[in-house]
Design a protein around this motif. Sequence first.
Motif, PDB file in Angstrom:
ATOM      1  N   UNK A   1      -8.917  45.367   5.967  1.00 52.76           N
ATOM      2  CA  UNK A   1      -7.518  45.336   6.388  1.00 52.76           C
ATOM      3  C   UNK A   1      -7.362  45.555   7.881  1.00 52.76           C
ATOM      4  N   UNK A   2      -8.373  46.188   8.495  1.00 51.66           N
ATOM      5  CA  UNK A   2      -8.355  46.524   9.911  1.00 51.66           C
ATOM      6  C   UNK A   2      -9.770  46.330  10.437  1.00 51.66           C
ATOM      7  N   UNK A   3      -9.915  45.821  11.642  1.00 47.57           N
ATOM      8  CA  UNK A   3     -11.245  45.581  12.210  1.00 47.57           C
ATOM      9  C   UNK A   3     -11.260  46.047  13.657  1.00 47.57           C
ATOM     10  N   UNK A   4     -12.349  46.691  14.046  1.00 46.23           N
ATOM     11  CA  UNK A   4     -12.532  47.044  15.458  1.00 46.23           C
ATOM     12  C   UNK A   4     -13.953  46.749  15.882  1.00 46.23           C
ATOM     13  N   UNK A   5     -14.086  46.484  17.161  1.00 45.51           N
ATOM     14  CA  UNK A   5     -15.365  46.133  17.770  1.00 45.51           C
ATOM     15  C   UNK A   5     -15.482  46.907  19.070  1.00 45.51           C
TER      16      UNK A   5
ATOM     17  N   UNK B   1      -8.238  35.689   9.773  1.00 51.08           N
ATOM     18  CA  UNK B   1      -7.452  35.011  10.816  1.00 51.08           C
ATOM     19  C   UNK B   1      -6.296  35.816  11.378  1.00 51.08           C
ATOM     20  N   UNK B   2      -5.718  36.723  10.591  1.00 48.65           N
ATOM     21  CA  UNK B   2      -4.549  37.474  11.070  1.00 48.65           C
ATOM     22  C   UNK B   2      -4.723  38.992  10.964  1.00 48.65           C
ATOM     23  N   UNK B   3      -5.904  39.449  10.588  1.00 52.20           N
ATOM     24  CA  UNK B   3      -6.153  40.886  10.455  1.00 52.20           C
ATOM     25  C   UNK B   3      -6.043  41.572  11.821  1.00 52.20           C
ATOM     26  N   UNK B   4      -5.389  42.727  11.916  1.00 53.25           N
ATOM     27  CA  UNK B   4      -5.410  43.462  13.184  1.00 53.25           C
ATOM     28  C   UNK B   4      -6.843  43.682  13.660  1.00 53.25           C
ATOM     29  N   UNK B   5      -7.128  43.219  14.875  1.00 51.71           N
ATOM     30  CA  UNK B   5      -8.480  43.232  15.434  1.00 51.71           C
ATOM     31  C   UNK B   5      -8.425  43.877  16.806  1.00 51.71           C
ATOM     32  N   UNK B   6      -9.147  44.972  16.963  1.00 54.34           N
ATOM     33  CA  UNK B   6      -9.134  45.768  18.191  1.00 54.34           C
ATOM     34  C   UNK B   6     -10.501  45.717  18.854  1.00 54.34           C
ATOM     35  N   UNK B   7     -10.548  45.334  20.109  1.00 57.43           N
ATOM     36  CA  UNK B   7     -11.772  45.341  20.910  1.00 57.43           C
ATOM     37  C   UNK B   7     -11.704  46.533  21.855  1.00 57.43           C
ATOM     38  N   UNK B   8     -12.739  47.376  21.808  1.00 52.11           N
ATOM     39  CA  UNK B   8     -12.791  48.597  22.616  1.00 52.11           C
ATOM     40  C   UNK B   8     -13.953  48.482  23.589  1.00 52.11           C
ATOM     41  N   UNK B   9     -13.691  48.689  24.852  1.00 51.19           N
ATOM     42  CA  UNK B   9     -14.754  48.663  25.854  1.00 51.19           C
ATOM     43  C   UNK B   9     -15.478  50.008  25.884  1.00 51.19           C
ATOM     44  N   UNK B  10     -16.592  50.114  26.615  1.00 51.01           N
ATOM     45  CA  UNK B  10     -17.373  51.353  26.607  1.00 51.01           C
ATOM     46  C   UNK B  10     -16.607  52.560  27.148  1.00 51.01           C
ATOM     47  N   UNK B  11     -16.918  53.719  26.581  1.00 50.45           N
ATOM     48  CA  UNK B  11     -16.450  54.966  27.167  1.00 50.45           C
ATOM     49  C   UNK B  11     -17.181  55.183  28.481  1.00 50.45           C
ATOM     50  N   UNK B  12     -16.736  56.166  29.233  1.00 47.13           N
ATOM     51  CA  UNK B  12     -17.369  56.439  30.526  1.00 47.13           C
ATOM     52  C   UNK B  12     -18.834  56.811  30.346  1.00 47.13           C
ATOM     53  N   UNK B  13     -19.683  56.210  31.171  1.00 50.54           N
ATOM     54  CA  UNK B  13     -21.114  56.561  31.208  1.00 50.54           C
ATOM     55  C   UNK B  13     -21.554  56.411  32.659  1.00 50.54           C
TER      56      UNK B  13
ATOM     57  N   UNK C   1      -2.355  39.465  16.941  1.00 53.83           N
ATOM     58  CA  UNK C   1      -2.985  40.575  16.226  1.00 53.83           C
ATOM     59  C   UNK C   1      -4.294  41.012  16.869  1.00 53.83           C
ATOM     60  N   UNK C   2      -4.579  40.488  18.052  1.00 47.93           N
ATOM     61  CA  UNK C   2      -5.770  40.872  18.810  1.00 47.93           C
ATOM     62  C   UNK C   2      -5.367  41.857  19.893  1.00 47.93           C
ATOM     63  N   UNK C   3      -6.100  42.977  19.995  1.00 46.09           N
ATOM     64  CA  UNK C   3      -5.727  44.065  20.905  1.00 46.09           C
ATOM     65  C   UNK C   3      -6.952  44.546  21.689  1.00 46.09           C
ATOM     66  N   UNK C   4      -6.686  45.191  22.815  1.00 46.05           N
ATOM     67  CA  UNK C   4      -7.751  45.727  23.675  1.00 46.05           C
ATOM     68  C   UNK C   4      -7.472  47.181  24.005  1.00 46.05           C
ATOM     69  N   UNK C   5      -8.541  47.978  24.046  1.00 45.79           N
ATOM     70  CA  UNK C   5      -8.451  49.382  24.447  1.00 45.79           C
ATOM     71  C   UNK C   5      -9.577  49.693  25.420  1.00 45.79           C
ATOM     72  N   UNK C   6      -9.242  50.189  26.582  1.00 46.54           N
ATOM     73  CA  UNK C   6     -10.237  50.646  27.555  1.00 46.54           C
ATOM     74  C   UNK C   6     -10.866  51.927  27.027  1.00 46.54           C
ATOM     75  N   UNK C   7     -12.190  51.912  26.820  1.00 43.29           N
ATOM     76  CA  UNK C   7     -12.870  53.062  26.235  1.00 43.29           C
ATOM     77  C   UNK C   7     -12.730  54.333  27.042  1.00 43.29           C
ATOM     78  N   UNK C   8     -12.413  54.226  28.316  1.00 41.07           N
ATOM     79  CA  UNK C   8     -12.263  55.438  29.133  1.00 41.07           C
ATOM     80  C   UNK C   8     -11.013  56.230  28.760  1.00 41.07           C
ATOM     81  N   UNK C   9     -10.088  55.605  28.024  1.00 44.11           N
ATOM     82  CA  UNK C   9      -8.948  56.376  27.521  1.00 44.11           C
ATOM     83  C   UNK C   9      -9.364  57.275  26.356  1.00 44.11           C
ATOM     84  N   UNK C  10     -10.521  57.008  25.777  1.00 40.61           N
ATOM     85  CA  UNK C  10     -11.074  57.876  24.732  1.00 40.61           C
ATOM     86  C   UNK C  10     -11.972  58.959  25.324  1.00 40.61           C
TER      87      UNK C  10
END
Length: 388
Positions: free
Chosen positions: A228-232, A265-277, A334-343
């Motif tokens: 129902x939800x997917x993240x990468x 095709x329409x599942x909420x899909x979130x792409x997360x970039x790396x956390x700070x390293x 339904x495609x979203x992005x999150x900067x991993x440094x916010x985590x």
Amino acid sequence: MTDWITTPVEPRLLRGALDVERTAHGILPHRLPAWARKQFPDPYLAMVEAQPSGVRLALRTRATAIELDVLPTKTVYQGAPVPPDGVYDLVVDGKLTGRASVPGGNTHTIDMATWSAVTRPGPMGTARFAALPAGEKDVEIWLPQTEITELIALRTDAPVATAPRHGRRVWLHHGSSISHGSTAESPTATWPALAAARGGVELINLGFGGNALLDPFTARAMRDTPADLISLKVGINLANADLMRLRGFSPAVHGFLDTLREGHPTTPLLVVSPVLCPIQEDTPGPVAPDFDAPKLRFRALSDPSDRTSGRLTLTLIRDELSRIITQRSADDPNLHYLDGRSLYGEPDFAELPLPDQLHPDPAGHRRIGERFADWAFGDDGPFAVSGG
């Protein structure tokens, strides 16, 4: 004396595994299907995908005592301290109620200088839980996230059935060692497990230590898995392994997302970039263990000035992921992005530094899990019940 009831350990009792292998001892949960396991030559990926991060037995029972016979395979890195035995977390009606460990088992020793490995056989053992609350209840036994675990026998003092799902949504997540939980204190304390509990969802964790390398077989496995939800969460190991240049990275991201959208095709899909390293922010890979350090630490082997020909750094990866998702989301709401440094960002590194320069400590896992859950599952988040 307890009157034990033995229940066969069958796939129907498992959550979080995509496949189950029959062995000479019992069953072995896998987090990639058999056809995918034939397509990669990397013995390290073969090891980590069989480590059951997020995999648990899910039971409905009146039992107050449970025994689980297992044959663990424990990983030891030559020259590094021997890690403690893995943890089995007992969750009753959504609350962590007990923990157990199983000594013994096989030992898989890896030489980090050559990445060769030797496995020494050992005996099976038993995880025991007693004094469970009386009455009918949902019981989960979360398996150690960093120990390959063959399940041999399940004994209880009352009959067991498969636990109901209670209508919870399924969250399918893919990432690398931080998502795998390689430095978390227990299987329910990895950041995805913490976030799943906070968000009230069923987790399938395809976090693979040393991986998340945009492998096509992983994309196809995710495409074919109901969710129902997917993240990468992707990027860190592409830099760490010095695996790609920008020319290959961008099409590979598009290809991975295209494959996911074939099945979802329409599942909420979130792409997360790396956390700070910090060692990889502006320095290309590869990274390697620092054998001169008094404890296990990693260091970048390249020079920060060597960023020619599209060599990947975390800064470059984040910029490109943000560009790709912005471009694609114009046609894919339904495609979203999150900067991993916010985590986990610079203030977090100052407060909770990465002990080995790559991985957060248990407190870091809690912070990442809580922030992800609050952002993704919150009222305005992409995984909100009314979101997507």
